[in-house]
Each structure stands twice: as structure tokens, then as C-alpha cells.
Design a protein around this motif. Structure first.
Motif, PDB file in Angstrom:
ATOM      1  N   ASP A  79       1.125  -0.731  -2.602  1.00 15.31           N
ATOM      2  CA  ASP A  79       2.052  -1.003  -1.538  1.00 15.31           C
ATOM      3  C   ASP A  79       1.190  -1.926  -0.645  1.00 15.31           C
ATOM      4  O   ASP A  79       0.021  -1.626  -0.352  1.00 15.31           O
ATOM      5  CB  ASP A  79       2.729   0.183  -0.946  1.00 15.31           C
ATOM      6  CG  ASP A  79       3.580   0.714  -2.057  1.00 15.31           C
ATOM      7  OD1 ASP A  79       3.952  -0.110  -3.021  1.00 15.31           O
ATOM      8  OD2 ASP A  79       4.391   1.734  -1.511  1.00 15.31           O
ATOM      9  N   ASP A  81       2.109  -1.796   2.915  1.00 16.16           N
ATOM     10  CA  ASP A  81       2.512  -1.468   4.058  1.00 16.16           C
ATOM     11  C   ASP A  81       1.437  -0.645   4.726  1.00 16.16           C
ATOM     12  O   ASP A  81       1.931  -0.012   6.074  1.00 16.16           O
ATOM     13  CB  ASP A  81       3.901  -0.631   4.032  1.00 16.16           C
ATOM     14  CG  ASP A  81       3.801   0.784   3.047  1.00 16.16           C
ATOM     15  OD1 ASP A  81       2.533   0.826   2.388  1.00 16.16           O
ATOM     16  OD2 ASP A  81       4.772   1.419   2.957  1.00 16.16           O
ATOM     17  N   SER A  83       0.192   2.179   3.716  1.00 20.64           N
ATOM     18  CA  SER A  83       0.226   3.669   3.259  1.00 20.64           C
ATOM     19  C   SER A  83      -0.859   4.065   2.201  1.00 20.64           C
ATOM     20  O   SER A  83      -1.127   5.216   2.329  1.00 20.64           O
ATOM     21  CB  SER A  83       1.567   4.004   3.035  1.00 20.64           C
ATOM     22  OG  SER A  83       1.932   3.229   1.792  1.00 20.64           O
ATOM     23  N   TYR A 186      -2.218   9.058   1.319  1.00 20.03           N
ATOM     24  CA  TYR A 186      -1.108   8.371   1.443  1.00 20.03           C
ATOM     25  C   TYR A 186      -0.679   8.730   3.036  1.00 20.03           C
ATOM     26  O   TYR A 186      -0.623  10.075   3.637  1.00 20.03           O
ATOM     27  CB  TYR A 186       0.020   9.001   0.564  1.00 20.03           C
ATOM     28  CG  TYR A 186       1.396   8.369   0.767  1.00 20.03           C
ATOM     29  CD1 TYR A 186       1.222   7.028   0.232  1.00 20.03           C
ATOM     30  CD2 TYR A 186       2.454   8.782   1.310  1.00 20.03           C
ATOM     31  CE1 TYR A 186       2.555   6.176   0.211  1.00 20.03           C
ATOM     32  CE2 TYR A 186       3.914   8.099   1.287  1.00 20.03           C
ATOM     33  CZ  TYR A 186       3.729   6.702   0.697  1.00 20.03           C
ATOM     34  OH  TYR A 186       4.649   5.850   0.455  1.00 20.03           O
ATOM     35  N   ARG A 189       3.308   4.540   7.098  1.00 21.30           N
ATOM     36  CA  ARG A 189       3.180   3.047   7.171  1.00 21.30           C
ATOM     37  C   ARG A 189       2.635   2.416   8.490  1.00 21.30           C
ATOM     38  O   ARG A 189       2.804   3.159   9.288  1.00 21.30           O
ATOM     39  CB  ARG A 189       4.534   2.607   6.713  1.00 21.30           C
ATOM     40  CG  ARG A 189       5.671   2.949   7.486  1.00 21.30           C
ATOM     41  CD  ARG A 189       6.913   2.382   7.384  1.00 21.30           C
ATOM     42  NE  ARG A 189       7.150   1.813   6.027  1.00 21.30           N
ATOM     43  CZ  ARG A 189       7.135   0.604   5.503  1.00 21.30           C
ATOM     44  NH1 ARG A 189       6.838  -0.344   6.212  1.00 21.30           N
ATOM     45  NH2 ARG A 189       7.334   0.404   4.262  1.00 21.30           N
TER      46      ARG A 189
HETATM   47 MG   LIG Z   1       5.607   2.583   1.756  1.00 26.50          MG
END
Ligand SMILES: [Mg+2]
Ligand SMILES: Nc1nc2c(ncn2[C@@H]2O[C@H](COP(=O)(O)OP(=O)(O)OP(=O)(O)O)[C@@H](O)[C@H]2O)c(=O)[nH]1
Length: 220
Positions: A79, A81, A83, A186, A189
Motif C-alpha cells: 500500500d 498510504d 501504513s 502496520y 495511515r
Molecule cells: Mg491502508
């Protein structure tokens, strides 16, 4: 090893500089945009990423367009974003490059604020179903992953929305791929970006609908 990193992005301009900055040397970023209005494509291109434009909306459509644009032996997907940490890709890539796995995936280790409890619980429940029904040894839904490019193309994942990672796991299991899973960080975001999937009721409903479609097809 030559590895492209497909990064699907929809309005992630505030996040993408940090993501690209942390990308380990030698990994080539391919940012796939379809309709960002915040200049994501321009920001990514200015930082040296290859930018692919996909007319169809959807996570799966973006990932697939990125895969078609890859040229290296290995393809990673993550991803954009903010994260995820691109440095976590290295352990996954090593598994595939050293032929210990056909598919190496991440297992999100959540830091506070990274995802709501129902999202974590939902992902885990679906992963449990994948394990039980398909004997695929995962505890998360392959949010970050690495495989050989030609193998991914042959696998032929058809979903173009949010069922893409689930269908990929199902097909990889059916094809008896060797799958390894590693902890990956993780985080919340990046500030200034907006959730497209799990952070809203509409996004969650969309994802659930796509998951159900994948299950129906798997059952068949
Ligand atoms: Mg995300
Ligand atoms: N190109 C493109 N990228 C998308 C689309 N939908 C989601 N993405 C990207 O796919 C990645 C995952 O989407 P997120 O909105 O972060 O989904 P999520 O991680 O389940 O939700 P959060 O927990 O809120 O972050 C992000 O990098 C998005 O920018 C889309 O329709 N097109």
C-alpha cells in the motif's frame, strides 16, 4: 535480483514521499493511479517512480495494471498510504529469490491506531477461513506480498476490486504454491490521507461484497 514494487495509490500524495524514501535500494517503484485528485501521480513521478495510469477504478484494477507494467523477475505489492514499511519487503523477497517460497506475504503487526478492532478481527476471521478451507498457512490477508512476476501472471487473478488479495491466496493455495508469512509493521495511515477501504462503512461493505463473490467462486 530485479524486483518491481507495485504501489496502488488513490489520493496518497502526502504519504508517497516517505514510502518511496524508505524503499530499499534496487527495488523499482511502480505507482498505479486511477483518478487521484491530489497530485499523487505528479509527486510520485517527480521522485523518480514509474507512474502507471489505469482508467478502471478499484484496488485490483490498479494492482493488475501495475503487474502488467513490471519488467523484473520478481514483483512486490504494498500500500502507498504510509501504513507499511517498504523495508519489510526484503525478507519476503529473499524467501522467493532463494526459492523457499512461491509467495511470501506479510502479517500485520498493528501499532496503536493503525486499524479499528473490527477490521483486525474481520481480517483474521477471513484468513482463518482461508486456512481451514484451502489449507493455506496464513493468518492475515496478504496485505504485502512478493512472488515471481511470470507466476503471478499465470495465476490469473480476476478480481479487480477489493477481493484481489483473497482471490490471490485462494488461487495460490489451489495451485499448491509454497507460501511463507512474516511479521510486518502496520502503522496509522499518513496524516492528510483518507481511508478507501476499511475506514468507512461504505468501504467495508464494498470489501465484504467482493470477498463474498470470491468465496462463491472458490466454492464452485
Ligand atoms: Mg491502508
Ligand atoms: N489506484 C488505486 N489505488 C487504490 C484504490 N483503492 C485503494 N487504493 C490504494 O490501495 C491501498 C489500500 O487502500 P486503503 O484505503 O489504505 O485501504 P485499507 O488499508 O484497508 O484502509 P485503511 O485501514 O483506512 O488504510 C492504498 O495505497 C490506496 O491508496 C483504487 O481504487 N485505485
Amino acid at each position: 535480483v530485479s524486483c518491481d514494487v507495485v504501489i496502488p495509490c488513490l489520493d496518497e500524495a502526502p504519504a508517497i514521499p516517505h514510502v518511496l524514501a524508505l524503499l530499499p535500494a534496487g527495488l523499482r517503484p511502480i505507482v498505479v493511479d486511477n483518478g487521484s485528485r491530489d497530485g499523487t501521480a505528479e509527486v510520485a513521478a517527480a521522485l523518480g517512480a514509474t507512474v502507471v495510469h489505469e482508467p478502471r477504478p478499484g484496488y485490483g484494477a490498479a494492482v493488475h495494471a501495475g503487474l502488467l507494467a513490471c519488467t523484473g523477475e520478481f514483483t512486490a505489492v504494498m500500500d502507498g498510504d504510509g501504513s507499511m514499511d517498504p523495508r519489510d519487503l526484503v525478507r519476503l523477497l529473499v524467501d522467493v529469490a532463494e526459492d523457499r517460497a512461491d509467495l511470501a506475504v506479510g502479517r500485520r503487526r498493528h501499532t496503536p491506531g493503525s486499524a479499528a478492532w473490527h477490521v483486525r478481527w474481520g481480517n483474521r476471521a477471513i484468513a482463518w477461513q482461508v486456512r481451514r478451507r484451502l489449507d493455506v498457512p496464513v493468518t492475515d490477508l496478504a496485505p504485502m506480498r512478493v512472488a515471481r512476476r511470470d507466476a503471478l501472471l499465470r495465476l490469473g487473478v480476476r478480481d479487480r476490486r477489493f477481493g484481489y488479495p483473497l482471490e490471490l491466496l485462494c488461487r495460490a493455495g489451489a495451485a499448491r504454491w509454497r507460501i511463507t508469512e512474516h511479521d510486518v509493521g502496520y502503522h496509522p495511515r499518513a496524516r492528510g490521507t483518507r481511508s478507501k477501504v476499511s475506514g468507512s462503512a461504505a468501504g467495508t461493505m464494498r470489501a465484504l461484497r467482493d470477498f463474498h463473490r470470491v468465496w462463491r467462486e472458490v466454492a464452485r
